[in-house]
Design a protein around this motif. Structure first.
Motif, PDB file in Angstrom:
ATOM      1  N   SER A  13     -26.872  -6.195   3.850  1.00  0.00           N
ATOM      2  CA  SER A  13     -26.932  -4.862   4.458  1.00  0.00           C
ATOM      3  C   SER A  13     -28.350  -4.311   4.448  1.00  0.00           C
ATOM      4  CB  SER A  13     -25.990  -3.908   3.719  1.00  0.00           C
ATOM      5  OG  SER A  13     -24.639  -4.301   3.898  1.00  0.00           O
ATOM      6  N   PHE A  14     -29.135  -4.633   3.417  1.00  0.00           N
ATOM      7  CA  PHE A  14     -30.555  -4.263   3.401  1.00  0.00           C
ATOM      8  C   PHE A  14     -31.249  -4.891   4.617  1.00  0.00           C
ATOM      9  CE2 PHE A  14     -30.326  -2.332  -0.634  1.00  0.00           C
ATOM     10  CZ  PHE A  14     -31.585  -1.889  -1.043  1.00  0.00           C
ATOM     11  N   GLY A  15     -30.996  -6.187   4.839  1.00  0.00           N
ATOM     12  CA  GLY A  15     -31.638  -6.876   5.955  1.00  0.00           C
ATOM     13  C   GLY A  15     -31.222  -6.327   7.302  1.00  0.00           C
ATOM     14  N   LEU A  16     -29.943  -6.040   7.444  1.00  0.00           N
ATOM     15  CA  LEU A  16     -29.450  -5.478   8.701  1.00  0.00           C
ATOM     16  C   LEU A  16     -30.010  -4.082   8.948  1.00  0.00           C
ATOM     17  CD1 LEU A  16     -25.737  -6.673   8.527  1.00  0.00           C
ATOM     18  CD2 LEU A  16     -27.548  -7.589   9.990  1.00  0.00           C
ATOM     19  N   ARG A  17     -30.163  -3.305   7.876  1.00  0.00           N
ATOM     20  CA  ARG A  17     -30.738  -1.967   8.033  1.00  0.00           C
ATOM     21  C   ARG A  17     -32.204  -2.065   8.453  1.00  0.00           C
ATOM     22  NH1 ARG A  17     -29.550   3.346   6.272  1.00  0.00           N
ATOM     23  NH2 ARG A  17     -30.954   4.686   7.471  1.00  0.00           N
ATOM     24  N   LEU A  18     -32.947  -2.968   7.848  1.00  0.00           N
ATOM     25  CA  LEU A  18     -34.343  -3.160   8.239  1.00  0.00           C
ATOM     26  C   LEU A  18     -34.448  -3.558   9.712  1.00  0.00           C
ATOM     27  CD1 LEU A  18     -35.600  -5.055   5.081  1.00  0.00           C
ATOM     28  CD2 LEU A  18     -36.548  -2.897   5.904  1.00  0.00           C
ATOM     29  N   ALA A  19     -33.601  -4.491  10.137  1.00  0.00           N
ATOM     30  CA  ALA A  19     -33.617  -4.922  11.534  1.00  0.00           C
ATOM     31  C   ALA A  19     -33.241  -3.770  12.463  1.00  0.00           C
ATOM     32  CB  ALA A  19     -32.657  -6.094  11.731  1.00  0.00           C
ATOM     33  N   SER A  20     -32.244  -2.981  12.079  1.00  0.00           N
ATOM     34  CA  SER A  20     -31.821  -1.847  12.901  1.00  0.00           C
ATOM     35  C   SER A  20     -32.918  -0.809  13.030  1.00  0.00           C
ATOM     36  CB  SER A  20     -30.563  -1.209  12.299  1.00  0.00           C
ATOM     37  OG  SER A  20     -29.478  -2.115  12.322  1.00  0.00           O
ATOM     38  N   GLU A  21     -33.643  -0.559  11.930  1.00  0.00           N
ATOM     39  CA  GLU A  21     -34.758   0.384  11.982  1.00  0.00           C
ATOM     40  C   GLU A  21     -35.861  -0.151  12.892  1.00  0.00           C
ATOM     41  OE1 GLU A  21     -34.940   3.413  10.697  1.00  0.00           O
ATOM     42  OE2 GLU A  21     -32.999   3.323   9.689  1.00  0.00           O
ATOM     43  N   ALA A  22     -36.118  -1.449  12.824  1.00  0.00           N
ATOM     44  CA  ALA A  22     -37.135  -2.055  13.691  1.00  0.00           C
ATOM     45  C   ALA A  22     -36.737  -1.910  15.157  1.00  0.00           C
ATOM     46  CB  ALA A  22     -37.309  -3.533  13.337  1.00  0.00           C
ATOM     47  N   ILE A  23     -35.481  -2.157  15.463  1.00  0.00           N
ATOM     48  CA  ILE A  23     -34.991  -2.040  16.833  1.00  0.00           C
ATOM     49  C   ILE A  23     -35.117  -0.601  17.331  1.00  0.00           C
ATOM     50  CG2 ILE A  23     -32.893  -2.152  18.230  1.00  0.00           C
ATOM     51  CD1 ILE A  23     -32.157  -4.621  16.374  1.00  0.00           C
ATOM     52  N   ALA A  24     -34.787   0.363  16.469  1.00  0.00           N
ATOM     53  CA  ALA A  24     -34.904   1.779  16.847  1.00  0.00           C
ATOM     54  C   ALA A  24     -36.344   2.142  17.173  1.00  0.00           C
ATOM     55  CB  ALA A  24     -34.370   2.662  15.722  1.00  0.00           C
ATOM     56  N   LEU A  25     -37.286   1.634  16.392  1.00  0.00           N
ATOM     57  CA  LEU A  25     -38.701   1.898  16.642  1.00  0.00           C
ATOM     58  C   LEU A  25     -39.142   1.313  17.986  1.00  0.00           C
ATOM     59  CD1 LEU A  25     -40.158   1.182  13.096  1.00  0.00           C
ATOM     60  CD2 LEU A  25     -40.122   3.403  14.242  1.00  0.00           C
ATOM     61  N   ILE A  26     -38.688   0.107  18.260  1.00  0.00           N
ATOM     62  CA  ILE A  26     -39.053  -0.556  19.509  1.00  0.00           C
ATOM     63  C   ILE A  26     -38.499   0.208  20.714  1.00  0.00           C
ATOM     64  CG2 ILE A  26     -38.625  -2.642  20.887  1.00  0.00           C
ATOM     65  CD1 ILE A  26     -38.707  -4.154  18.108  1.00  0.00           C
ATOM     66  N   LEU A  27     -37.281   0.681  20.605  1.00  0.00           N
ATOM     67  CA  LEU A  27     -36.653   1.386  21.707  1.00  0.00           C
ATOM     68  C   LEU A  27     -37.318   2.744  21.979  1.00  0.00           C
ATOM     69  CD1 LEU A  27     -32.888   0.670  20.984  1.00  0.00           C
ATOM     70  CD2 LEU A  27     -34.297  -0.308  22.808  1.00  0.00           C
ATOM     71  N   LYS A  28     -37.966   3.308  20.956  1.00  0.00           N
ATOM     72  CA  LYS A  28     -38.641   4.598  21.122  1.00  0.00           C
ATOM     73  C   LYS A  28     -39.992   4.466  21.822  1.00  0.00           C
ATOM     74  CE  LYS A  28     -36.590   6.894  17.099  1.00  0.00           C
ATOM     75  NZ  LYS A  28     -36.849   7.415  15.719  1.00  0.00           N
ATOM     76  N   LYS A  29     -40.507   3.253  21.880  1.00  0.00           N
ATOM     77  CA  LYS A  29     -41.817   3.053  22.498  1.00  0.00           C
ATOM     78  C   LYS A  29     -41.791   3.423  23.983  1.00  0.00           C
ATOM     79  CE  LYS A  29     -44.421  -0.360  21.704  1.00  0.00           C
ATOM     80  NZ  LYS A  29     -44.973  -1.738  21.675  1.00  0.00           N
ATOM     81  N   GLU A  30     -42.879   4.015  24.429  1.00  0.00           N
ATOM     82  CA  GLU A  30     -42.988   4.374  25.854  1.00  0.00           C
ATOM     83  C   GLU A  30     -43.187   3.122  26.699  1.00  0.00           C
ATOM     84  OE1 GLU A  30     -42.472   7.265  27.137  1.00  0.00           O
ATOM     85  OE2 GLU A  30     -42.196   8.227  25.172  1.00  0.00           O
TER      86      GLU A  30
END
Length: 226
Positions: free
Chosen positions: A209-226
């Motif tokens: 779950s730690f790993g999945l949370r890290l990946a999810s946070e990374a994906i959220a950051l990428i999606l926020k990029k202009e």
């Protein structure tokens, strides 16, 4: 025609979001109990460029929590995982001060730190998180703290390093950064759950779950990029 394995992903993220994922690059340091699950998530969602770095081999004790351990005992983790996830870049290397000094982190949008070595974690933060990187937001650093000795994934949180609490590993991380005069900030995944044993017992429900949370946070950051 788009690869059918991404059909359900496209339904969720739509064409624009999926394009951002395919154009993104993520560096994953450490592919053990935490990093292996982060890799699996990043790969399945369609991140275009994934580079993993690890120097260790799988052993019998890894079978309770690490992806690739059952088929990979005695083999290098990066070797096994590069076969399991075709197309990723796999570097057989320990994350040392020399590695950190010479590696081009700016080639990646997000750096995920899933390593256990405290000295290396501190050195990594000092290298990546500086005034310039915080201004341009590249690369983002996401770090894992202590995932061992715990059984409740419901207590896992993500917060700035200075707001993490209730975890001995995270406290040592903060103290080490302070001693080095670190003034920046970055996000960490942590759990304030009380340890359930003194030894390094581990449970994949939490480490994964730690790993999945890290990946999810990374994906959220990428999606926020202009």
């Amino acid at each position: 025609m788009q690869d059918k394995r991404f059909a359900r992903t496209l339904l969720l993220f739509k064409e624009d979001g999926f394009a951002k994922l395919q154009n993104a690059s993520v560096l994953l340091l450490g592919v053990g109990g935490v990093g292996g699950f982060a890799l699996d998530c990043l790969y399945r969602v369609g991140i275009g460029k994934i580079c993993i770095v690890d120097y260790d081999c799988f052993d019998e004790t890894n079978k309770n929590r690490q992806i690739g351990a059952f088929e990979g005992v005695g083999r290098k983790k990066v070797e096994v995982l590069s076969q399991k996830y075709p197309g990723i870049i796999a570097l057989d290397s320990k994350v040392t001060q020399e590695f950190i000094d010479n590696f081009d982190f700016n080639a990646y949008d997000v750096v995920i730190d899933a390593i256990d070595d405290m000295g290396a974690k501190i050195a990594l933060a000092l290298k990546i998180v500086n005034k310039e990187s915080q201004k341009i937001h590249k690369p983002y650093l996401l770090s894992s703290t202590g995932s061992a000795k715990k059984i409740d994934p419901g207590q896992i949180q993500c917060a700035p390093i200075w707001k993490s609490y209730g975890d001995k590993f995270a406290r040592k991380f903060r103290e080490g950064l302070k001693k080095q005069g670190f003034k920046g900030d970055f996000m960490v995944v942590f759990s304030p759950e009380e340890p359930k044993c003194k030894e390094l017992g581990s449970f994949s429900g939490v480490t994964g779950s730690f790993g999945l949370r890290l990946a999810s946070e990374a994906i959220a950051l990428i999606l926020k990029k202009e």
